[in-house]
Scaffold this motif. Structure first.
Motif, short mmCIF file in Angstrom:
data_model
loop_
_atom_site.label_atom_id
_atom_site.label_comp_id
_atom_site.label_asym_id
_atom_site.label_seq_id
_atom_site.Cartn_x
_atom_site.Cartn_y
_atom_site.Cartn_z
N ARG A 98 0.83 -1.20 0.00
CA ARG A 98 0.00 0.00 0.00
C ARG A 98 0.86 1.25 0.00
N VAL A 99 0.37 2.28 -0.70
CA VAL A 99 1.03 3.58 -0.70
C VAL A 99 0.04 4.59 -0.13
N LEU A 100 0.58 5.57 0.59
CA LEU A 100 -0.25 6.60 1.21
C LEU A 100 -0.79 7.56 0.16
N GLN A 101 -2.00 8.03 0.39
CA GLN A 101 -2.65 8.98 -0.50
C GLN A 101 -2.85 10.31 0.23
N PRO A 102 -2.88 11.43 -0.50
CA PRO A 102 -3.14 12.72 0.17
C PRO A 102 -4.45 12.74 0.94
#
Length: 821
Positions: free
Chosen positions: A250-254
């Motif tokens: 998973r990658v962080l989103q704004p």
């Protein structure tokens, strides 16, 4: 209870049947190279293997080459990338013979590569030939006592049949080094960490092309922290193997929840050049369903492979099991003799756990004998996972952990029980077959990781204890200043380091601040560190100026004939005047934080490291310290690393000092070490100069060797003390002490004699310095006819304190008198 046990036995008998169903589902899907990895993962779940790998003949026809592997890194068990087909390795032997080989510790000890196996562990190896297709073999590793059981062997045979079909699928072509990347592709240089990426891949990470610096760490920093260990197992060369790898992260989103991405990669051998990892990253948010138990085991294996301490193991187990199982609490405990020592509680709040844990096991973490929980003791003796549904009658210490259901996972490795994991639910929980398989596989992985972590923790504690013995136990109280120090050992490796610090009170309200670093990490470096710290302290106590102290230490190091060199920074601070002299020997300079908040990297001349040049020069540089100034001394581990040069590190240290609050010096030190690189030891010494509230009154007199010398010294003392307002009664005592000390120096020594008087805080110090190193000897007894020897006894009787210290080849005899208010 009997029904529960029989149910578990029935489940174990149906293991091969469930494995066959799962494998048929995988092989029924579209043909793709990823089927190899998905098939290998079933060996982790159904055969309790910690590692499964498949080898197939290479194009050259001379080698069995690694196609893919699943589980913990193969390097932990010494598995190679390839084996000669005509060699005598277990893989080549099984391939030629065409029949399985089940090797235990005794058989593996006779293999030529037994030295590559981990010491002290009972490892079992299964090698199954792949029939049909290109041939090859399946290798599986187990650390369970007795190795692979009958059902587990059947499961491995099913996995071998399924993987033989998957291996026949050709691998996708990989891009050449100079080929243009596809929009979602990447190419990572394993030696430098530089990565080339397509525009679509950057969009998935939310990074624009003009903001991307080409470093893989930049992309890793955008991932969810819990997924970082599994990602690191792919992008670090030591964990990656030749063959296809697939991983979801998973990658962080704004805004909103993290985005799921899927990475597929393949490590390309260098053939004389650095290896590259090439592959693609795609959006898996819309395609991704519920995470499978196989994926959870894979993630747990990756996290445990990088877990260095017992706490790391506990956190990895909690992250892998609590949320997927929707458990209300998890406890992981080590087994020490007959006691359970809990190392991880999740949630950590005491009220979340049974009242017995809080009342009777009084400790930061609960600690109880195993005999206090007979049900748990029985599970540990059996050595297998046990599950009790809601309503089962259990002892109070366990009933409160899982009133809706309790799972007990014994954690064993190499035939030894290392600990236990307790998982509890508050509401009635239905344990399905998949959950039982997940718990069994997780217990095996966690047991092996816990055993490794306990050995790491024990050795690390031994190293830390040695280091603490070589460093000052506490810093002295300073007149007009406050000093704090910190030492942070490296986490990369277990050898003791050579970083040290010291604070040395000197005469006349001088203080020496010392920080140093011995080359390397070893017992020799630690021994040399202790010698150099002692030498610097001894030369400083003799009253030498800073350059002479460092020069003498350099000469001593050259005479020790060691191959190691030492860097150090020595600062002599005059607490009365607020001045200092700094000497550097190949060490980073001090950083000063001025009272107005501005910082300065002191521009000081420096000499070479100690132990390099016999007749080296070590120039002194003056420093000015206003009240409120903070002086920071550190070793290079804080300001230099592979990713940061020393100039950048010093600038960062100066900036962090600027924004700090010097009123709380301990908090400042902790904050400076908060982002320290743990690849090297770090020593940090901070001193805030406040200035002496009351400065002493000083006067000195050179005593000439004339018949009237003692009388002149008394006249000088009377005149000085009268000017200072010393009462007449105290003045008479001081005159008597001066007369005795001066007379002894003149009678028993040659050369110059000096008298110094210091008055501060209603305490008078009388000091007489001479050129003889011989300490005055106090007589044990005196006869009535003796004509000498009473002087020292008289000084001792009249003084509140007295003593002698070496000073530049001679000595100083001093006496302190408390003046009445």
């Amino acid at each position: 209870m009997a029904n529960v046990v029989s149910e578990g036995a029935a489940e174990r008998r149906t293991g091969p049947l469930r494995a066959e169903i799962v494998l048929k589902t995988i092989t029924a899907g579209p043909a793709s190279p990823e089927r190899v990895r998905r098939t290998l993962e079933q060996a982790l779940v159904f055969a309790s293997a910690v590692l499964a790998a498949v080898y197939a003949p290479g194009g050259d026809g001379d080698l069995l080459r690694l196609v893919d592997s699943a589980g913990v890194p193969r390097t932990l068990y010494g598995l190679r990338e390839s084996y000669p087909l005509d060699g005598h390795s277990p893989a080549a032997d099984a391939h030629r013979a065409g029949r399985p080989a089940w090797l235990g510790p005794a058989e593996l000890a006779d293999c030529a590569e037994a030295r590559r196996l981990p010491a002290g562990q009972d490892v079992h190896l299964a090698v199954l030939p792949l029939h049909g297709g290109t041939g090859g073999c399946l290798l599986a590793v187990s650390e369970r006592p007795g190795g692979f059981g009958a059902d587990e062997r059947v499961c491995l045979e099913l996995v071998a049949e399924a993987v033989a079909e998957a291996v026949a699928v050709p691998a996708p072509a990989v891009p050449a080094e100079d080929e243009e990347l596809r929009p979602n592709a990447f190419s990572l240089a394993m030696d430098t960490g530089r990565v080339e990426v397509g525009d679509a891949l950057l969009e998935l990470f939310g990074v624009s092309r003009d903001r991307f610096d080409g470093r893989v760490e930049t992309l890793l920093g955008l991932t969810v922290p819990e997924d970082l260990p599994s990602l690191m197992s792919v992008v670090e060369a030591g964990h990656m193997s030749i063959g296809e790898r697939e991983l979801e992260f998973r990658v962080l989103q704004p805004a909103g929840p993290p985005r799921w991405l899927r990475l597929r990669g393949r490590l390309l051998p260098g053939d004389g050049r650095p290896a590259r990892l090439v592959g693609t990253v795609t959006d898996a948010s819309t395609l991704r369903g519920e995470v499978t138990d196989v994926a959870r085991v894979q993630r747990l294996a990756a996290a445990l492979a990088t877990a260095g301490t017992v706490s790391d193991v506990g956190r990895a187990v909690v992250a892998a099991l609590r949320k997927p199982l929707r458990a209300d609490r998890i406890a992981l405990a080590e087994l020490e003799n007959d006691r359970l020592v809990v190392t991880v509680l999740d949630p950590p709040e005491p009220e979340s756990w049974p009242e017995l844990w809080r009342l009777e096991w009084r400790a930061e973490w609960p600690d109880a004998p195993v005999r206090a929980m007979p049900t748990l003791a029985a599970a540990l003796r059996e050595g297998r996972a046990r599950i009790w549904p809601a309503g089962t009658a259990l002892e109070p210490a366990l009933a409160g952990v899982g009133p809706g259901g309790l799972a007990v996972l014994p954690l064993s490795a190499g035939g030894r029980m290392a600990g236990v994991c307790l998982i509890g639910w508050d509401e009635p929980h239905d344990f399905g077959p998949d959950e039982r398989a997940l718990l069994t596989a997780s217990a095996g992985l966690a047991g092996q990781a816990l055993t490794r972590a306990r050995a790491f923790d024990a050795e690390h504690e031994l190293v830390g204890m040695l280091q603490r013995q070589l460093l000052p136990r506490r810093l002295p109280e300073l007149p007009g200043a406050v000093a704090v120090a910190r030492y942070l050992p490296a986490t990369a490796g277990l050898e003791v380091g050579g970083d040290w610090y010291d604070v040395i009170p000197l005469s006349d309200h001088h203080v020496a601040l010392v920080i140093g670093d011995v080359q390397g990490h070893s017992a020799g470096a630690a021994t040399l560190m202790g010698q150099m710290r002692t030498a610097l302290r001894a030369y400083a106590a003799e009253g030498h100026p800073p350059d002479v102290v460092v020069s003498h230490s350099n000469r001593l190091l050259m005479e020790l004939e060691t191959d190691l060199f030492v860097t150090c920074c020595y600062v002599d601070v005059d607490m009365e005047e607020g001045t200092a002299w700094c000497v550097r020997a190949g060490h980073p300079p001090p950083v000063l934080r001025h009272p107005d908040g501005s910082t300065e990297i002191a521009e000081t001349d420096g000499g070479p490291p100690l132990g390099v040049v016999t007749r080296a020069e070590f120039p002194m540089t003056p420093l000015r310290l206003l009240p409120g100034t903070v002086i920071a001394l550190t070793t290079d581990g804080l300001v230099e690393s592979a990713e940061m040069d020393i100039d950048t590190g010093l600038d960062r240290l100066a900036h962090e000092l600027t924004v700090s609050d010097p009123a709380h010096l301990g908090l400042v030190a902790d904050a400076l070490l908060g982002n320290a690189h743990r690849g090297d030891d770090v020593a940090l010494l901070l001193m805030r100069y406040d200035g002496m509230a009351v400065k002493p009154l000083r006067e000195g007199w050179t005593v000439w060797r004339v018949p009237e010398a003692a009388r002149q010294a008394r006249r000088f003392t009377r005149r000085t003390l009268r000017a200072w307002g010393v009462p007449a009664e105290a003045m008479d005592t001081a005159l008597l002490v001066v007369s005795e000390l001066v007379t002894n120096a003149l009678v028993h020594t040659d050369g110059r004699v000096r008298l110094d008087l210091v008055l501060i805080d209603r305490r008078l110090r009388v000091a007489v310095t001479d050129a003889s190193p011989r300490t005055p000897v106090k007589p044990t007894s005196l006869g009535w006819e003796a004509t000498g020897g009473r002087g020292i006894l008289l000084v001792e009787a009249m003084s509140d304190a007295w003593g002698t210290v070496p000073v530049s080849g001679g000595k100083q005899v001093w006496s302190e008198l408390a003046l009445e208010h």
